[in-house]
Design a protein around this motif. Structure first.
Motif, mmCIF file in Angstrom:
data_model
loop_
_atom_site.group_PDB
_atom_site.id
_atom_site.type_symbol
_atom_site.label_atom_id
_atom_site.label_comp_id
_atom_site.label_asym_id
_atom_site.label_seq_id
_atom_site.Cartn_x
_atom_site.Cartn_y
_atom_site.Cartn_z
ATOM 1 N N GLN A 38 41.878 16.896 -19.929
ATOM 2 C CA GLN A 38 42.588 17.742 -20.846
ATOM 3 C C GLN A 38 44.038 18.404 -20.381
ATOM 4 O O GLN A 38 43.725 18.715 -19.357
ATOM 5 C CB GLN A 38 41.471 18.907 -21.019
ATOM 6 C CG GLN A 38 41.934 19.704 -22.024
ATOM 7 C CD GLN A 38 40.666 20.753 -22.674
ATOM 8 O OE1 GLN A 38 39.938 20.883 -22.095
ATOM 9 N NE2 GLN A 38 41.260 21.454 -24.175
ATOM 10 N N ALA A 39 44.972 18.005 -21.010
ATOM 11 C CA ALA A 39 46.222 18.475 -20.551
ATOM 12 C C ALA A 39 46.469 19.921 -21.225
ATOM 13 O O ALA A 39 45.878 20.333 -22.168
ATOM 14 C CB ALA A 39 47.235 17.545 -21.116
ATOM 15 N N PRO A 40 47.352 20.489 -20.792
ATOM 16 C CA PRO A 40 47.758 21.822 -21.182
ATOM 17 C C PRO A 40 48.061 21.839 -22.496
ATOM 18 O O PRO A 40 49.037 21.130 -22.833
ATOM 19 C CB PRO A 40 48.845 22.357 -20.288
ATOM 20 C CG PRO A 40 48.687 21.652 -19.071
ATOM 21 C CD PRO A 40 48.038 20.327 -19.547
ATOM 22 N N GLY A 41 47.332 22.780 -23.337
ATOM 23 C CA GLY A 41 47.776 22.818 -24.686
ATOM 24 C C GLY A 41 47.404 21.700 -25.631
ATOM 25 O O GLY A 41 47.695 21.635 -26.907
ATOM 26 N N THR A 90 49.215 13.868 -16.446
ATOM 27 C CA THR A 90 48.909 15.048 -15.883
ATOM 28 C C THR A 90 47.692 15.694 -16.837
ATOM 29 O O THR A 90 47.940 15.943 -18.032
ATOM 30 C CB THR A 90 50.198 15.727 -15.892
ATOM 31 O OG1 THR A 90 50.938 15.359 -14.989
ATOM 32 C CG2 THR A 90 49.767 17.298 -15.559
ATOM 33 N N ALA A 91 46.867 16.231 -16.105
ATOM 34 C CA ALA A 91 45.801 16.698 -16.866
ATOM 35 C C ALA A 91 44.626 16.976 -15.842
ATOM 36 O O ALA A 91 44.639 16.873 -14.744
ATOM 37 C CB ALA A 91 45.136 15.814 -18.005
ATOM 38 N N LEU A 112 42.128 18.276 -10.979
ATOM 39 C CA LEU A 112 43.713 18.164 -11.481
ATOM 40 C C LEU A 112 44.475 17.166 -10.950
ATOM 41 O O LEU A 112 44.422 16.830 -9.774
ATOM 42 C CB LEU A 112 44.125 19.663 -11.203
ATOM 43 C CG LEU A 112 45.558 19.838 -11.405
ATOM 44 C CD1 LEU A 112 45.744 19.820 -12.976
ATOM 45 C CD2 LEU A 112 46.226 21.145 -10.904
ATOM 46 N N VAL A 113 44.956 16.532 -11.750
ATOM 47 C CA VAL A 113 45.917 15.206 -11.467
ATOM 48 C C VAL A 113 47.299 15.804 -11.942
ATOM 49 O O VAL A 113 47.477 15.941 -13.438
ATOM 50 C CB VAL A 113 45.423 13.937 -12.142
ATOM 51 C CG1 VAL A 113 46.556 13.082 -11.879
ATOM 52 C CG2 VAL A 113 44.142 13.553 -11.658
#
Length: 117
Positions: A38-41, A90-91, A112-113
């Motif tokens: 899950q990425a931001p937003g 990134t997620a 977190l990656v």
């Protein structure tokens, strides 16, 4: 029941990371294992899955050829090898275990990656 992810961190574009998810408290070898992110937003996305004995795998199109899911049933662990990482990878990566027999679902807390230069 526990699913504990490890191996996340900060990596430059083009780099590699290997995520691990250590399972306990259930019969690991009878569960389908999946990695979500899950990425931001953004909504949660299924990244990869592997069947109970490891015979079949699935990858979402955006990671095909770059990511590899594997499992070691003797160690109750599932892995996600991530190569050629891109900023869009990134997620928070979350491990999921699902029993196709009982429909039980277990989730880890995530790792977190961050892919950035």
């Amino acid at each position: 029941v526990q699913l504990v992810e490890s191996g996340g961190g900060l990596v430059q574009p083009g780099g590699s990371l290997r995520l691990s998810c250590a399972a306990s408290g259930f019969t690991f070898r009878t569960y389908l294992m999946r990695w979500y992110r899950q990425a931001p937003g953004k909504e949660r996305e299924l990244v990869a899955s592997i069947t109970e004995a490891g015979g079949r795998t699935f990858y979402t199109d955006s990671v095909k050829g770059r990511f590899t899911i594997s499992r070691d049933n003797a160690k109750n662990t599932v892995y996600l090898q991530m190569n050629s990482l891109k900023p869009e990878d990134t997620a928070v990566y979350v491990c999921n275990a699902r029993s196709r027999e009982s429909n039980m679902d277990y989730w880890g807390k995530g790792a977190l990656v961050t892919v950035s230069s």
